[in-house]
Design a protein around this motif. Sequence first.
Motif, PDB file in Angstrom:
ATOM      1  N   VAL A  82       0.845  -1.187   0.000  1.00  0.00           N
ATOM      2  CA  VAL A  82       0.000   0.000   0.000  1.00  0.00           C
ATOM      3  C   VAL A  82       0.886   1.244   0.000  1.00  0.00           C
ATOM      4  N   LYS A  83       0.567   2.174  -0.896  1.00  0.00           N
ATOM      5  CA  LYS A  83       1.272   3.445  -0.943  1.00  0.00           C
ATOM      6  C   LYS A  83       0.562   4.419  -0.024  1.00  0.00           C
ATOM      7  N   ARG A 127      -9.417  -1.881  -9.437  1.00  0.00           N
ATOM      8  CA  ARG A 127     -10.604  -2.506 -10.049  1.00  0.00           C
ATOM      9  C   ARG A 127     -11.026  -3.791  -9.351  1.00  0.00           C
ATOM     10  N   ASN A 128     -10.066  -4.466  -8.738  1.00  0.00           N
ATOM     11  CA  ASN A 128     -10.351  -5.726  -8.060  1.00  0.00           C
ATOM     12  C   ASN A 128     -10.743  -5.524  -6.603  1.00  0.00           C
ATOM     13  N   ASP A 129     -11.005  -4.284  -6.227  1.00  0.00           N
ATOM     14  CA  ASP A 129     -11.428  -3.930  -4.877  1.00  0.00           C
ATOM     15  C   ASP A 129     -10.344  -4.205  -3.833  1.00  0.00           C
ATOM     16  N   VAL A 130      -9.079  -4.081  -4.254  1.00  0.00           N
ATOM     17  CA  VAL A 130      -7.951  -4.242  -3.352  1.00  0.00           C
ATOM     18  C   VAL A 130      -7.419  -2.855  -3.005  1.00  0.00           C
ATOM     19  N   ILE A 131      -7.122  -2.632  -1.733  1.00  0.00           N
ATOM     20  CA  ILE A 131      -6.593  -1.337  -1.311  1.00  0.00           C
ATOM     21  C   ILE A 131      -5.166  -1.186  -1.837  1.00  0.00           C
ATOM     22  N   VAL A 132      -4.936  -0.093  -2.583  1.00  0.00           N
ATOM     23  CA  VAL A 132      -3.610   0.160  -3.152  1.00  0.00           C
ATOM     24  C   VAL A 132      -2.975   1.434  -2.612  1.00  0.00           C
ATOM     25  N   GLU A 133      -3.796   2.319  -2.030  1.00  0.00           N
ATOM     26  CA  GLU A 133      -3.242   3.591  -1.575  1.00  0.00           C
ATOM     27  C   GLU A 133      -4.107   4.188  -0.461  1.00  0.00           C
ATOM     28  N   LEU A 134      -3.414   4.842   0.472  1.00  0.00           N
ATOM     29  CA  LEU A 134      -4.084   5.642   1.493  1.00  0.00           C
ATOM     30  C   LEU A 134      -3.708   7.090   1.224  1.00  0.00           C
ATOM     31  N   VAL A 135      -4.702   7.957   1.110  1.00  0.00           N
ATOM     32  CA  VAL A 135      -4.465   9.366   0.822  1.00  0.00           C
ATOM     33  C   VAL A 135      -4.836  10.175   2.060  1.00  0.00           C
ATOM     34  N   PHE A 136      -3.919  11.040   2.482  1.00  0.00           N
ATOM     35  CA  PHE A 136      -4.169  11.926   3.606  1.00  0.00           C
ATOM     36  C   PHE A 136      -4.077  13.355   3.106  1.00  0.00           C
ATOM     37  N   LYS A 137      -5.181  14.073   3.209  1.00  0.00           N
ATOM     38  CA  LYS A 137      -5.253  15.453   2.739  1.00  0.00           C
ATOM     39  C   LYS A 137      -5.263  16.386   3.941  1.00  0.00           C
ATOM     40  N   LYS A 138      -4.356  17.348   3.929  1.00  0.00           N
ATOM     41  CA  LYS A 138      -4.226  18.277   5.049  1.00  0.00           C
ATOM     42  C   LYS A 138      -5.442  19.197   5.099  1.00  0.00           C
ATOM     43  N   ILE A 139      -6.017  19.345   6.309  1.00  0.00           N
ATOM     44  CA  ILE A 139      -7.196  20.198   6.439  1.00  0.00           C
ATOM     45  C   ILE A 139      -6.959  21.391   7.365  1.00  0.00           C
ATOM     46  N   THR A 140      -5.837  21.426   8.058  1.00  0.00           N
ATOM     47  CA  THR A 140      -5.544  22.555   8.943  1.00  0.00           C
ATOM     48  C   THR A 140      -4.163  23.093   8.644  1.00  0.00           C
ATOM     49  N   GLU A 141      -3.990  24.330   8.958  1.00  0.00           N
ATOM     50  CA  GLU A 141      -2.659  24.937   8.865  1.00  0.00           C
ATOM     51  C   GLU A 141      -1.879  24.559  10.116  1.00  0.00           C
ATOM     52  N   GLU A 142      -0.600  24.794  10.089  1.00  0.00           N
ATOM     53  CA  GLU A 142       0.250  24.460  11.223  1.00  0.00           C
ATOM     54  C   GLU A 142      -0.217  25.244  12.437  1.00  0.00           C
TER      55      GLU A 142
END
Length: 146
Positions: A82-83, A127-142
């Motif tokens: 997983v990336k 396409r095969n419903d296998v988890i290939v990546e976790l994405v974390f998007k920043k929602i707050t400033e430092e």
Amino acid sequence: MSHGSKALLLAASTIITCIIVALGFRMAREAKQIGNHVVEELHRYRTTIEEQDYTKYDGATVYGNDVVNLMKKEFSAGRSTVKIRVETGSVGFTYQAPEDVAKVQEWESVHYIVPVAEYVGRVVRNRNDVIVELVFKKITEEKEDE
């Protein structure tokens, strides 16, 4: 007993035997279908248990420190397929190797993940419903140090 009675008795016993055999085959076919359904459900349940470490991040708000700890855990074992992608504004970086953990902890690096910044996680499947990546998007400033 006459010959007619014997013939009638033989015909009746043959018909009863055929009915019993047909019922046996029908029950065997239904048992096979039930068995296949149970195996599919067990496979689905096993997949859910195996993916539990990743799916808990889907839609969850976590701190940057949690993202770094996840990277340490996944990449240290060397088993992860997983990336992990971290998006900050319009910039995003994808990580998938043990040496990437050091990059995200260097304060002067562009890859630095602020430990107290908040991120929203998302699971990406192929396409095969296998988890290939976790994405974390920043929602707050430092956050400022107190």
